[in-house]
Design a protein around this motif. Structure first.
Motif, PDB file in Angstrom:
ATOM      1  N   LYS A  20       0.836  -1.204   0.000  1.00  0.00           N
ATOM      2  CA  LYS A  20       0.000   0.000   0.000  1.00  0.00           C
ATOM      3  C   LYS A  20       0.874   1.258   0.000  1.00  0.00           C
ATOM      4  N   ARG A  21       1.882   1.260   0.840  1.00  0.00           N
ATOM      5  CA  ARG A  21       2.789   2.418   0.927  1.00  0.00           C
ATOM      6  C   ARG A  21       3.530   2.635  -0.383  1.00  0.00           C
ATOM      7  N   PHE A  22       4.029   1.541  -0.981  1.00  0.00           N
ATOM      8  CA  PHE A  22       4.755   1.643  -2.242  1.00  0.00           C
ATOM      9  C   PHE A  22       3.837   2.056  -3.386  1.00  0.00           C
ATOM     10  N   THR A  23       2.604   1.579  -3.369  1.00  0.00           N
ATOM     11  CA  THR A  23       1.651   1.946  -4.419  1.00  0.00           C
ATOM     12  C   THR A  23       1.399   3.449  -4.393  1.00  0.00           C
ATOM     13  N   GLU A  24       1.222   3.993  -3.214  1.00  0.00           N
ATOM     14  CA  GLU A  24       0.992   5.432  -3.080  1.00  0.00           C
ATOM     15  C   GLU A  24       2.224   6.237  -3.505  1.00  0.00           C
ATOM     16  N   SER A  25       3.383   5.853  -3.015  1.00  0.00           N
ATOM     17  CA  SER A  25       4.618   6.582  -3.331  1.00  0.00           C
ATOM     18  C   SER A  25       4.969   6.476  -4.814  1.00  0.00           C
ATOM     19  N   CYS A  26       4.883   5.267  -5.357  1.00  0.00           N
ATOM     20  CA  CYS A  26       5.226   5.065  -6.767  1.00  0.00           C
ATOM     21  C   CYS A  26       4.235   5.777  -7.688  1.00  0.00           C
ATOM     22  N   GLY A  27       2.970   5.813  -7.304  1.00  0.00           N
ATOM     23  CA  GLY A  27       1.971   6.533  -8.085  1.00  0.00           C
ATOM     24  C   GLY A  27       2.253   8.022  -8.111  1.00  0.00           C
ATOM     25  N   CYS A  28       2.644   8.560  -6.967  1.00  0.00           N
ATOM     26  CA  CYS A  28       3.003   9.976  -6.887  1.00  0.00           C
ATOM     27  C   CYS A  28       4.212  10.274  -7.771  1.00  0.00           C
ATOM     28  N   ILE A  29       5.222   9.431  -7.693  1.00  0.00           N
ATOM     29  CA  ILE A  29       6.440   9.628  -8.488  1.00  0.00           C
ATOM     30  C   ILE A  29       6.113   9.556  -9.974  1.00  0.00           C
ATOM     31  N   ALA A  30       5.337   8.563 -10.385  1.00  0.00           N
ATOM     32  CA  ALA A  30       4.981   8.407 -11.802  1.00  0.00           C
ATOM     33  C   ALA A  30       4.190   9.612 -12.306  1.00  0.00           C
ATOM     34  N   THR A  31       3.252  10.090 -11.497  1.00  0.00           N
ATOM     35  CA  THR A  31       2.443  11.256 -11.885  1.00  0.00           C
ATOM     36  C   THR A  31       3.314  12.499 -11.999  1.00  0.00           C
ATOM     37  N   HIS A  32       4.229  12.656 -11.076  1.00  0.00           N
ATOM     38  CA  HIS A  32       5.119  13.820 -11.089  1.00  0.00           C
ATOM     39  C   HIS A  32       6.034  13.791 -12.320  1.00  0.00           C
ATOM     40  N   ILE A  33       6.538  12.632 -12.672  1.00  0.00           N
ATOM     41  CA  ILE A  33       7.393  12.498 -13.856  1.00  0.00           C
ATOM     42  C   ILE A  33       6.593  12.806 -15.113  1.00  0.00           C
ATOM     43  N   ALA A  34       5.353  12.332 -15.157  1.00  0.00           N
ATOM     44  CA  ALA A  34       4.525  12.471 -16.366  1.00  0.00           C
ATOM     45  C   ALA A  34       4.082  13.901 -16.639  1.00  0.00           C
ATOM     46  N   GLU A  35       4.211  14.789 -15.666  1.00  0.00           N
ATOM     47  CA  GLU A  35       3.768  16.168 -15.867  1.00  0.00           C
ATOM     48  C   GLU A  35       4.410  16.813 -17.084  1.00  0.00           C
ATOM     49  N   ASP A  36       5.680  16.560 -17.314  1.00  0.00           N
ATOM     50  CA  ASP A  36       6.347  17.119 -18.497  1.00  0.00           C
ATOM     51  C   ASP A  36       7.118  16.023 -19.246  1.00  0.00           C
ATOM     52  N   LEU A  37       6.447  14.903 -19.437  1.00  0.00           N
ATOM     53  CA  LEU A  37       7.036  13.745 -20.104  1.00  0.00           C
ATOM     54  C   LEU A  37       7.117  13.980 -21.605  1.00  0.00           C
ATOM     55  N   SER A  38       8.273  13.735 -22.177  1.00  0.00           N
ATOM     56  CA  SER A  38       8.428  13.903 -23.624  1.00  0.00           C
ATOM     57  C   SER A  38       8.005  12.629 -24.350  1.00  0.00           C
ATOM     58  N   ASP A  39       7.664  12.804 -25.599  1.00  0.00           N
ATOM     59  CA  ASP A  39       7.277  11.679 -26.450  1.00  0.00           C
ATOM     60  C   ASP A  39       8.383  10.634 -26.519  1.00  0.00           C
ATOM     61  N   ILE A  40       9.609  11.097 -26.652  1.00  0.00           N
ATOM     62  CA  ILE A  40      10.753  10.197 -26.810  1.00  0.00           C
ATOM     63  C   ILE A  40      10.960   9.357 -25.553  1.00  0.00           C
ATOM     64  N   ASP A  41      10.928  10.000 -24.390  1.00  0.00           N
ATOM     65  CA  ASP A  41      11.111   9.271 -23.133  1.00  0.00           C
ATOM     66  C   ASP A  41       9.989   8.263 -22.909  1.00  0.00           C
ATOM     67  N   ALA A  42       8.769   8.663 -23.212  1.00  0.00           N
ATOM     68  CA  ALA A  42       7.627   7.764 -23.043  1.00  0.00           C
ATOM     69  C   ALA A  42       7.747   6.563 -23.966  1.00  0.00           C
ATOM     70  N   GLU A  43       8.118   6.811 -25.214  1.00  0.00           N
ATOM     71  CA  GLU A  43       8.256   5.720 -26.188  1.00  0.00           C
ATOM     72  C   GLU A  43       9.347   4.744 -25.763  1.00  0.00           C
ATOM     73  N   LYS A  44      10.489   5.264 -25.350  1.00  0.00           N
ATOM     74  CA  LYS A  44      11.584   4.381 -24.941  1.00  0.00           C
ATOM     75  C   LYS A  44      11.203   3.552 -23.723  1.00  0.00           C
TER      76      LYS A  44
END
Length: 123
Positions: free
Chosen positions: A61-85
């Motif tokens: 539960k703790r990891f799901t919350e933390s990892c979700g926050c990290i993923a959302t924060h990264i995705a805020e300005d995610l580039s097409d190239i990084d997402a594709e790779k």
């Protein structure tokens, strides 16, 4: 008899069709790609963290919350190239590693740190 094609279309139906690109002109990933990235990144993050966990049920539960926050924060300005790779080639780019460090700091700094035992009446 000669036939030619014109560049200037007078057909109104061709002019009225809106075109929507999959990504913004400056290379940012689309919302659907960001959503896929968030799900994949969070899932991989939780899996990676649970490998070293002793109490998997409690930590999940703790990891799901933390990892979700990290993923959302990264995705805020995610580039097409990084997402594709990441999504297609399963490769972490240097940019993603830098964004991960920043996102992890952002998401985990607000978490309360468990207090240690009080020894000899000292906090």
């Amino acid at each position: 008899m000669l036939t030619a094609c014109s560049d200037n279309s007078t057909d109104e139906s061709a002019k009225s069709k809106p075109t929507k690109p999959n990504h913004v002109d400056y290379g940012e990933a689309s919302d659907s790609v960001k959503s896929k990235f968030i799900k994949a990144f969070a899932k991989n993050c939780v899996t990676r963290e649970l490998k070293n966990s002793v109490n998997k049920d409690i930590d999940e539960k703790r990891f799901t919350e933390s990892c979700g926050c990290i993923a959302t924060h990264i995705a805020e300005d995610l580039s097409d190239i990084d997402a594709e790779k990441y999504l297609q080639e399963h490769e972490d780019t240097q940019t993603l590693e830098i964004k991960f460090d920043s996102a992890a700091y952002f998401c985990l700094q607000a978490k309360p740190v468990p207090k240690g035992p009080h020894l000899f009446g000292k906090p």
